[in-house]
Design an enzyme around this catalytic site. Structure first.
Site: not given
Length: 374
Positions: A28, A60, A166, A177, A182-183
């Protein structure tokens, strides 16, 4: 896809910078949030060169590309110099035990590493697809209508069909993203779907009668795979899956080029074709992992094909799609959604316009795109 509908923006694939080398399990971003650092074979904290302000906490795709450049330029670690080290060993052991207990356990199991004493071998790993089933902001699936010349006409709602999370492409994440969204996506659009269904449906209302042979096509597809060995199939699902993985890793990974994508499009078409020769050896209906993996592979091949061909046709760099031959974002020509249709063999690419407005311009004006700078 099998029903003639499209996937949208499949070429935008997010790589997580820190997947355990060889295993793919994610470390993570909390690791770097707690002070973890990436170092190359020279022991250099190289993210200071790529993102002087954010360093290891850059987005990322930026970190993934930086790691890829370090490896390509010969500064990777390990016998093959093909990965990077994530260091947590400079952090207090009690802090690691308190805040990153799962990470310590995962690293021990899948990398054989004691994070208090050794670095974790990591490599950018596919993590999230920004693309998916096109929907509106209610979660209703949309099907785009084109004229006979292939020009966009309109977006039509598919009655009763919803998608969220997703699997869907609303598309709130654009081409890249951000972490934790995502949550937020599944919570917001899951609720939106529920509210829309409650608004448009009546409990107990009469439904259309199913056709007498409803579901038989699916059973036929299932049996054609179950008995593929008797039909002369020779290739194992694992062999075809390995070919697919190799093509995608080599031609559509973190960095993409004109030549790599063009070659990849040809190769992935060949891999898709090879599925006609698949051989399932287990014909039972009880805990048949061979059959399940073959069904999954059939879906993966559709996604791989639409991803590769969508990336091949997009002549720019945008978000997670980093094209070395077209390094800049081209809003004039490419500010549009890719729609990929897959007929089981080939991918057909079309486009639909973006919505360049908000739901309430008085409350929130449109935010123009701008280059990210670190």
């Amino acid at each position: 896809l099998r029903k003639g509908m499209s996937n949208q923006d499949n070429e935008f694939v997010q790589f997580h910078p820190t997947g355990i080398y060889g295993a793919g399990c994610l470390m993570t971003e909390g690791c770097r949030g707690e002070g973890g650092m990436l170092r190359n074979s020279e022991g250099e904290r190289f993210m200071e060169r790529y993102a002087p302000s954010a360093k290891d906490l850059a987005s990322r795709d930026v970190v993934s590309r930086a790691m890829t450049v370090e490896i390509r330029e010969g500064r990777g670690v390990g016998p093959k110099k093909d990965h990077i080290y994530l260091h947590l060993d400079h952090l207090p052991a009690d802090l690691l035990a308190e805040r990153l207990p799962g990470i310590s356990e995962t690293a021990a199991i899948f990398a054989g590493v004691d994070v208090t004493k050794e670095p974790i071998p990591v490599l950018p790993t596919v993590h999230y697809n920004m693309g998916g089933i096109p929907t509106n902001h209610y979660g209703e699936v949309i099907q785009t209508q084109f004229d006979k010349d292939g020009n966009y006409v309109a977006d039509n709602i598919v009655p009763g069909l919803f998608a969220a999370g997703e699997a869907a492409c609303a598309s709130v994440h654009g081409a890249n993203r951000l972490g934790a969204n995502s949550l937020l996506d599944i919570v917001v659009f899951g609720r939106a779907c529920a509210l829309r269904i409650a608004e448009t449906s009546t409990p107990g209302e009469t439904q259309k009668e199913l056709k007498a042979d409803a579901g038989m096509d699916s059973l036929g597809d299932l049996d054609s795979l179950r008995y593929s060995a008797e039909s002369g199939g020779t290739k194992s699902p694992s062999e075809i899956r390995s070919d697919m993985q190799s093509v995608m890793q080599e031609h559509a990974a973190v960095y993409r080029t004109e030549d790599s994508l063009k070659d990849g499009a040809v190769k992935i078409d060949d891999v898709v074709k090879s599925f006609d020769d698949v051989r399932v050896t287990d014909q039972s209906l009880i805990w048949n992992t061979d059959l399940v993996e073959t069904l999954e592979l059939k879906n993966l091949l559709a996604c791989a094909s639409t991803t590769m061909h969508g990336a091949d046709t997009r002549k720019e760099s945008r978000g997670a799609h980093a094209h070395e031959d077209y390094p800049d974002r081209d809003d004039k020509n490419w500010m549009k959604h890719t729609l990929a249709y897959f007929d089981g063999k080939k991918t057909d690419i079309k486009y639909r316009p973006i919505h360049y407005y908000t739901l309430d311009e008085d409350e929130c004006k449109t935010v123009p795109p701008k280059a990210r700078v670190y």
